[in-house]
Design an enzyme around this catalytic site. Structure first.
Site, mmCIF file in Angstrom:
data_model
loop_
_atom_site.group_PDB
_atom_site.id
_atom_site.type_symbol
_atom_site.label_atom_id
_atom_site.label_comp_id
_atom_site.label_asym_id
_atom_site.label_seq_id
_atom_site.Cartn_x
_atom_site.Cartn_y
_atom_site.Cartn_z
ATOM 1 N N LYS B 97 0.879 -1.165 0.000
ATOM 2 C CA LYS B 97 0.000 0.000 0.000
ATOM 3 C C LYS B 97 0.919 1.219 0.000
ATOM 4 O O LYS B 97 1.557 1.542 0.998
ATOM 5 C CB LYS B 97 -0.910 -0.003 1.226
ATOM 6 C CG LYS B 97 -1.895 1.147 1.221
ATOM 7 C CD LYS B 97 -2.652 1.264 2.523
ATOM 8 C CE LYS B 97 -2.984 2.721 2.754
ATOM 9 N NZ LYS B 97 -3.465 2.965 4.114
ATOM 10 N N GLY B 158 -7.936 9.355 9.387
ATOM 11 C CA GLY B 158 -8.305 9.503 10.795
ATOM 12 C C GLY B 158 -9.332 10.575 11.075
ATOM 13 O O GLY B 158 -9.688 10.804 12.235
ATOM 14 N N ALA B 185 -9.307 5.541 3.946
ATOM 15 C CA ALA B 185 -9.099 6.681 4.835
ATOM 16 C C ALA B 185 -10.306 7.604 4.953
ATOM 17 O O ALA B 185 -11.015 7.857 3.979
ATOM 18 C CB ALA B 185 -7.911 7.534 4.398
ATOM 19 N N ASN B 207 -9.685 2.018 9.624
ATOM 20 C CA ASN B 207 -8.830 1.749 10.781
ATOM 21 C C ASN B 207 -9.308 2.509 12.008
ATOM 22 O O ASN B 207 -9.917 1.946 12.912
ATOM 23 C CB ASN B 207 -7.368 2.092 10.457
ATOM 24 C CG ASN B 207 -6.421 1.636 11.562
ATOM 25 O OD1 ASN B 207 -6.822 1.275 12.659
ATOM 26 N ND2 ASN B 207 -5.150 1.618 11.286
ATOM 27 N N THR B 208 -9.092 3.845 12.009
ATOM 28 C CA THR B 208 -9.367 4.625 13.217
ATOM 29 C C THR B 208 -10.821 4.485 13.678
ATOM 30 O O THR B 208 -11.085 4.386 14.889
ATOM 31 C CB THR B 208 -9.048 6.113 12.952
ATOM 32 O OG1 THR B 208 -7.706 6.203 12.490
ATOM 33 C CG2 THR B 208 -9.201 6.949 14.212
#
Lengths: 65, 258
Positions: B97, B158, B185, B207-208
């Site tokens: 990535k 994030g 993202a 993710n976050t």
């Protein structure tokens, strides 16, 4: 001589990269290495000489996004 | 229907990041609850004393998932290419990535460095997943460089803002109808993920939004459901929005008229 290992100056008499890794406790760790910004494969560490002032990166798997 | 990523196929259209969880145990629970078959990982300086990386790597291996290493934190082509070489050896995969960060406040990709690094790595046999913007011209350059998957951002990493530029992302989807596109993202809640799949994106990477939720495993499961719902809805063929009402109950035979 002194090498910059992961951003910290360290004293070593290791002639090549694999000896330095053993000296600093990475002997059996799963790590990838770079010398002066260039990748050094595991198989070539033993024949990669070190010189005073070299920058060595020792990286390992870490959490990532 | 499975998702084709280079020469591999995966069932789950939810990819999960492994960073920022409160503990390794919670990370494990979240990965399992998400049903993700691909997780992102990184490389960082290893302390010989702590050996944190060794412990993390055994956790990931026990999960039995495929890893997608990133080049997070790289700000130059050289750093990204060297990190990719190191990742290929440590993780035993040609997947990368590719992130080349151009601006620290937004973590916006440096698309010039990105296309150059992609060209180098694709030529070396890497299977590159470039973290990019919704820019059509950049996407074209990345494909010309050899990329077969693109990872456009939804919003800054994030930030949890969802799909910031619906028009741009929709245009990207329409323009590259046959290229696997993974929203990477900026997603904050499962409805953002559902929206991405409804718009025709092939998968999302989160993710976050999971790792920092009060209950990461529950949020991971919620994202999995949303991705499934969005994907089903896309295949079912959503209706077009209209400006005015259209009665859902048939008007013919209405009482008290005429």
């Amino acid at each position: 001589m002194r090498i910059l290992l992961n951003g910290v100056w360290r004293e070593t008499e290791a002639a090549e990269l694999s000896a330095a890794l053993r000296q600093f406790g990475y002997g059996d760790a799963v790590v990838a290495t770079a010398l002066n910004g260039e990748f050094v494969a595991t198989a070539t560490r033993a024949r990669t000489p070190l010189a005073d002032g070299d920058r060595v990166e020792v990286l390992a798997p870490m959490q990532g996004g | 229907m499975m998702l084709q990523l280079y020469s591999s196929t995966v069932n789950s259209r939810l990819l999960l990041g492994t960073a920022r969880y409160p503990s390794p145990a919670v990370l494990t629970e979240a990965v399992r609850a998400s049903g993700a078959e691909v997780v992102t990982v990184a490389l960082r300086r290893e302390s010989a004393g702590e050996r944190a990386g060794q412990g993390f790597w055994s956790i990931i291996r026990e999960l039995g998932v495929r890893v997608l290493p990133n080049t997070a934190g790289c700000h130059s082509v050289k750093e990204a290419v060297t990190t990719a070489h190191m990742a290929r050896e440590v993780f035993g995969t040609s997947w990368i990535k590719l992130e080349v960060i151009g601006e620290d406040d937004t973590l916006q990709p440096d698309v010039f460095g990105l296309t150059e690094a992609a060209r180098i790595l694709c030529a070396e046999g890497f299977e590159v997943f470039p973290y990019t913007t919704e820019d059509l011209v950049v996407a074209e350059r990345l494909l010309a460089a050899g990329c077969r998957v693109l990872m456009p951002w939804g919003a800054p990493i994030g930030s949890g803002r969802g799909l910031n530029n619906l028009f741009g992302l929709s245009a990207l989807r329409a323009h590259f109808a046959d290229v696997p596109l993974i929203i990477d993202a900026g997603l904050g809640v499962p409805s953002h993920a559902a929206r991405a799949l409804e718009l025709g994106f092939d998968a999302v990477l989160v993710n976050t939004a999971v790792a920092q939720a009060r209950d990461p495993a529950q949020m991971a499961a919620a994202f999995a459901q949303a991705v499934e719902a969005g994907w089903s809805a896309r295949r079912a063929g959503p209706i077009e929005p209209r400006d005015f009402a259209a009665p859902s109950t048939p008007a013919i035979g209405t009482a008290f008229r005429g």
